[in-house]
Design a protein around this motif. Structure first.
Motif, PDB file in Angstrom:
ATOM      1  N   LEU A  26       0.907  -1.233   0.099  1.00 33.33           N
ATOM      2  CA  LEU A  26       0.004  -0.109   0.002  1.00 33.33           C
ATOM      3  C   LEU A  26       0.837   1.431   0.023  1.00 33.33           C
ATOM      4  O   LEU A  26       0.438   2.331  -0.648  1.00 33.33           O
ATOM      5  CB  LEU A  26      -0.967   0.030   1.356  1.00 33.33           C
ATOM      6  CG  LEU A  26      -2.223  -1.211   1.349  1.00 33.33           C
ATOM      7  CD1 LEU A  26      -2.923  -0.868   2.535  1.00 33.33           C
ATOM      8  CD2 LEU A  26      -3.124  -0.708  -0.139  1.00 33.33           C
ATOM      9  N   ARG A  27       2.056   1.183   0.599  1.00 29.79           N
ATOM     10  CA  ARG A  27       3.084   2.243   0.717  1.00 29.79           C
ATOM     11  C   ARG A  27       3.593   2.661  -0.756  1.00 29.79           C
ATOM     12  O   ARG A  27       3.851   3.844  -1.009  1.00 29.79           O
ATOM     13  CB  ARG A  27       4.021   2.210   1.788  1.00 29.79           C
ATOM     14  CG  ARG A  27       3.487   2.335   3.180  1.00 29.79           C
ATOM     15  CD  ARG A  27       4.866   2.079   4.068  1.00 29.79           C
ATOM     16  NE  ARG A  27       4.498   2.175   5.611  1.00 29.79           N
ATOM     17  CZ  ARG A  27       5.368   1.867   6.515  1.00 29.79           C
ATOM     18  NH1 ARG A  27       6.358   1.345   6.370  1.00 29.79           N
ATOM     19  NH2 ARG A  27       4.789   2.205   7.745  1.00 29.79           N
ATOM     20  N   ALA A  28       3.636   1.426  -1.410  1.00 30.74           N
ATOM     21  CA  ALA A  28       4.604   1.829  -2.538  1.00 30.74           C
ATOM     22  C   ALA A  28       3.664   1.735  -4.168  1.00 30.74           C
ATOM     23  O   ALA A  28       4.152   2.097  -4.862  1.00 30.74           O
ATOM     24  CB  ALA A  28       5.467   0.499  -2.775  1.00 30.74           C
ATOM     25  N   HIS A  29       2.334   1.348  -3.884  1.00 28.72           N
ATOM     26  CA  HIS A  29       1.577   1.289  -5.107  1.00 28.72           C
ATOM     27  C   HIS A  29       0.303   2.193  -5.036  1.00 28.72           C
ATOM     28  O   HIS A  29      -0.551   1.721  -4.218  1.00 28.72           O
ATOM     29  CB  HIS A  29       1.257  -0.278  -5.292  1.00 28.72           C
ATOM     30  CG  HIS A  29       2.543  -1.038  -5.796  1.00 28.72           C
ATOM     31  ND1 HIS A  29       3.211  -1.577  -4.773  1.00 28.72           N
ATOM     32  CD2 HIS A  29       3.119  -1.181  -7.000  1.00 28.72           C
ATOM     33  CE1 HIS A  29       4.154  -2.164  -5.446  1.00 28.72           C
ATOM     34  NE2 HIS A  29       3.993  -1.756  -6.999  1.00 28.72           N
ATOM     35  N   ASP A  30       0.113   3.356  -5.520  1.00 29.60           N
ATOM     36  CA  ASP A  30      -1.123   4.038  -5.486  1.00 29.60           C
ATOM     37  C   ASP A  30      -2.212   3.576  -5.851  1.00 29.60           C
ATOM     38  O   ASP A  30      -3.271   3.606  -5.257  1.00 29.60           O
ATOM     39  CB  ASP A  30      -0.483   5.376  -6.325  1.00 29.60           C
ATOM     40  CG  ASP A  30       0.407   6.424  -6.028  1.00 29.60           C
ATOM     41  OD1 ASP A  30       0.755   6.203  -4.484  1.00 29.60           O
ATOM     42  OD2 ASP A  30       0.854   7.146  -6.659  1.00 29.60           O
ATOM     43  N   GLU A  31      -1.992   2.698  -6.908  1.00 33.04           N
ATOM     44  CA  GLU A  31      -3.292   2.028  -7.499  1.00 33.04           C
ATOM     45  C   GLU A  31      -3.930   1.006  -6.196  1.00 33.04           C
ATOM     46  O   GLU A  31      -4.957   0.900  -6.181  1.00 33.04           O
ATOM     47  CB  GLU A  31      -3.215   1.276  -8.728  1.00 33.04           C
ATOM     48  CG  GLU A  31      -2.213   0.093  -8.437  1.00 33.04           C
ATOM     49  CD  GLU A  31      -0.612   0.324  -8.745  1.00 33.04           C
ATOM     50  OE1 GLU A  31      -0.065  -0.416  -8.639  1.00 33.04           O
ATOM     51  OE2 GLU A  31      -0.472   1.488  -8.645  1.00 33.04           O
ATOM     52  N   ASP A  32      -3.156   0.183  -5.600  1.00 30.70           N
ATOM     53  CA  ASP A  32      -3.561  -0.504  -4.641  1.00 30.70           C
ATOM     54  C   ASP A  32      -4.039   0.376  -3.539  1.00 30.70           C
ATOM     55  O   ASP A  32      -5.141  -0.204  -2.820  1.00 30.70           O
ATOM     56  CB  ASP A  32      -2.441  -1.528  -4.098  1.00 30.70           C
ATOM     57  CG  ASP A  32      -2.136  -2.584  -5.342  1.00 30.70           C
ATOM     58  OD1 ASP A  32      -3.043  -3.137  -5.898  1.00 30.70           O
ATOM     59  OD2 ASP A  32      -0.989  -2.874  -5.327  1.00 30.70           O
ATOM     60  N   ARG A  33      -3.403   1.012  -3.110  1.00 31.02           N
ATOM     61  CA  ARG A  33      -3.889   2.106  -1.832  1.00 31.02           C
ATOM     62  C   ARG A  33      -5.279   2.810  -2.198  1.00 31.02           C
ATOM     63  O   ARG A  33      -6.062   2.769  -1.469  1.00 31.02           O
ATOM     64  CB  ARG A  33      -3.051   3.144  -1.624  1.00 31.02           C
ATOM     65  CG  ARG A  33      -3.357   4.100  -0.316  1.00 31.02           C
ATOM     66  CD  ARG A  33      -2.050   4.812   0.086  1.00 31.02           C
ATOM     67  NE  ARG A  33      -1.794   5.748  -1.100  1.00 31.02           N
ATOM     68  CZ  ARG A  33      -0.315   5.709  -1.728  1.00 31.02           C
ATOM     69  NH1 ARG A  33       0.471   4.749  -1.348  1.00 31.02           N
ATOM     70  NH2 ARG A  33      -0.205   6.446  -2.776  1.00 31.02           N
ATOM     71  N   ALA A  34      -5.527   2.966  -3.558  1.00 27.40           N
ATOM     72  CA  ALA A  34      -6.772   3.819  -3.976  1.00 27.40           C
ATOM     73  C   ALA A  34      -7.879   2.670  -3.878  1.00 27.40           C
ATOM     74  O   ALA A  34      -9.203   3.026  -3.570  1.00 27.40           O
ATOM     75  CB  ALA A  34      -6.657   4.301  -5.399  1.00 27.40           C
ATOM     76  N   GLU A  35      -7.499   1.404  -4.415  1.00 26.08           N
ATOM     77  CA  GLU A  35      -8.644   0.235  -4.485  1.00 26.08           C
ATOM     78  C   GLU A  35      -8.824   0.096  -2.976  1.00 26.08           C
ATOM     79  O   GLU A  35     -10.394  -0.168  -2.611  1.00 26.08           O
ATOM     80  CB  GLU A  35      -8.020  -0.820  -5.118  1.00 26.08           C
ATOM     81  CG  GLU A  35      -9.102  -2.244  -4.991  1.00 26.08           C
ATOM     82  CD  GLU A  35      -8.272  -3.196  -5.599  1.00 26.08           C
ATOM     83  OE1 GLU A  35      -8.970  -4.282  -5.691  1.00 26.08           O
ATOM     84  OE2 GLU A  35      -6.991  -3.412  -5.757  1.00 26.08           O
ATOM     85  N   TYR A  36      -7.942   0.120  -2.044  1.00 29.86           N
ATOM     86  CA  TYR A  36      -8.314  -0.424  -0.761  1.00 29.86           C
ATOM     87  C   TYR A  36      -9.053   0.789  -0.201  1.00 29.86           C
ATOM     88  O   TYR A  36     -10.220   0.285   0.598  1.00 29.86           O
ATOM     89  CB  TYR A  36      -6.748  -0.688  -0.061  1.00 29.86           C
ATOM     90  CG  TYR A  36      -7.101  -1.099   1.448  1.00 29.86           C
ATOM     91  CD1 TYR A  36      -7.838  -2.220   1.694  1.00 29.86           C
ATOM     92  CD2 TYR A  36      -6.713  -0.358   2.397  1.00 29.86           C
ATOM     93  CE1 TYR A  36      -8.064  -2.645   3.029  1.00 29.86           C
ATOM     94  CE2 TYR A  36      -6.911  -0.818   3.734  1.00 29.86           C
ATOM     95  CZ  TYR A  36      -7.595  -1.944   4.151  1.00 29.86           C
ATOM     96  OH  TYR A  36      -7.640  -2.455   5.616  1.00 29.86           O
ATOM     97  N   GLU A  37      -8.738   1.790  -0.447  1.00 29.97           N
ATOM     98  CA  GLU A  37      -9.573   3.060   0.263  1.00 29.97           C
ATOM     99  C   GLU A  37     -10.939   3.107  -0.181  1.00 29.97           C
ATOM    100  O   GLU A  37     -11.875   3.333   0.545  1.00 29.97           O
ATOM    101  CB  GLU A  37      -8.853   4.394   0.117  1.00 29.97           C
ATOM    102  CG  GLU A  37      -9.522   5.522   0.750  1.00 29.97           C
ATOM    103  CD  GLU A  37      -8.743   6.601   0.803  1.00 29.97           C
ATOM    104  OE1 GLU A  37      -9.214   7.885   0.992  1.00 29.97           O
ATOM    105  OE2 GLU A  37      -7.275   6.519   0.812  1.00 29.97           O
ATOM    106  N   ARG A  38     -11.036   2.898  -1.584  1.00 26.33           N
ATOM    107  CA  ARG A  38     -12.267   2.854  -2.075  1.00 26.33           C
ATOM    108  C   ARG A  38     -13.324   1.843  -1.455  1.00 26.33           C
ATOM    109  O   ARG A  38     -14.495   1.987  -1.023  1.00 26.33           O
ATOM    110  CB  ARG A  38     -12.457   2.547  -3.800  1.00 26.33           C
ATOM    111  CG  ARG A  38     -13.648   2.741  -4.184  1.00 26.33           C
ATOM    112  CD  ARG A  38     -13.546   2.347  -5.701  1.00 26.33           C
ATOM    113  NE  ARG A  38     -13.393   0.954  -5.863  1.00 26.33           N
ATOM    114  CZ  ARG A  38     -12.317   0.483  -6.389  1.00 26.33           C
ATOM    115  NH1 ARG A  38     -11.060   1.400  -6.549  1.00 26.33           N
ATOM    116  NH2 ARG A  38     -12.259  -0.929  -6.584  1.00 26.33           N
ATOM    117  N   VAL A  39     -12.928   0.631  -1.142  1.00 23.87           N
ATOM    118  CA  VAL A  39     -13.643  -0.261  -0.614  1.00 23.87           C
ATOM    119  C   VAL A  39     -13.867  -0.144   0.842  1.00 23.87           C
ATOM    120  O   VAL A  39     -14.944  -0.159   1.535  1.00 23.87           O
ATOM    121  CB  VAL A  39     -12.939  -1.825  -0.941  1.00 23.87           C
ATOM    122  CG1 VAL A  39     -13.482  -2.883   0.281  1.00 23.87           C
ATOM    123  CG2 VAL A  39     -12.657  -2.149  -2.102  1.00 23.87           C
TER     124      VAL A  39
END
Length: 178
Positions: free
Chosen positions: A133-146
């Motif tokens: 999550l710290r290194a990949h913006d797309e994963d962080r965004a997906e997680y936050e959306r959920v």
């Protein structure tokens, strides 16, 4: 699901989960907790890490500091729980069937301390998830959306909200460990 033994009962939540925008003070809150833990346990600390959403810059989160603590044997509560209790924490639950996990709580700030033994695969998974999550913006965004989609629902227990995130968490961990 593993057997859970609640040592300290807490009232039902029965409300949505309140997420806050990332707070730059969260790492400092963790640093205070880390110093307390190391001061209480000394050489009994194998590893102590900031994990969970408050450890990921830019990620909205519950204002709750998740601490990953590895001790020589999480089952040997007498070796660490009394010293943590003296520092203001309390033992919340035991999960003997899930890597002998113990959850120790703190209240100011709100802390969930996840205690495991060395070599536990869950330690690697938790850190891989955080680092991804710290290194990949797309994963962080997906997680936050959920998280935001789920947070608005009414949850009897906050753990039910956490459990509802399992699918997205597992996808991100698979990418991290892939």
């Amino acid at each position: 699901m593993s057997e859970v033994e609640y040592v300290t009962e807490e009232p039902a939540h029965n409300a949505p989960v309140v997420l806050e925008e990332y707070n730059a003070a969260w790492p400092a809150w963790f640093a205070v907790e880390e110093a307390k833990i190391r001061g209480a346990l000394g050489e009994r600390v194998v590893l102590v890490e900031h994990c969970g959403s408050t450890s990921v810059p830019g990620l909205a989160a519950k204002p709750l500091i998740d601490v990953l603590l590895v001790v020589p044997d999480s089952r040997d509560e007498d070796a660490y729980v009394p010293a943590l209790v003296e520092m203001g924490y309390y033992l919340r639950l035991r999960e003997p069937g899930w890597y002998e996990h113990r959850l120790v709580k703190g209240t100011t700030p709100n802390v969930n301390m996840h205690v495991f033994s060395p070599g536990c695969v869950e330690v690697e998974r938790m850190l891989a998830f955080r680092d991804r999550l710290r290194a990949h913006d797309e994963d962080r965004a997906e997680y936050e959306r959920v998280k935001r989609e789920l947070a608005v629902r009414t949850w009897e227990r906050v753990q039910d909200y956490a459990d509802a995130k399992t699918q997205v968490v597992e996808r991100i961990i698979a990418r991290a460990l892939g």
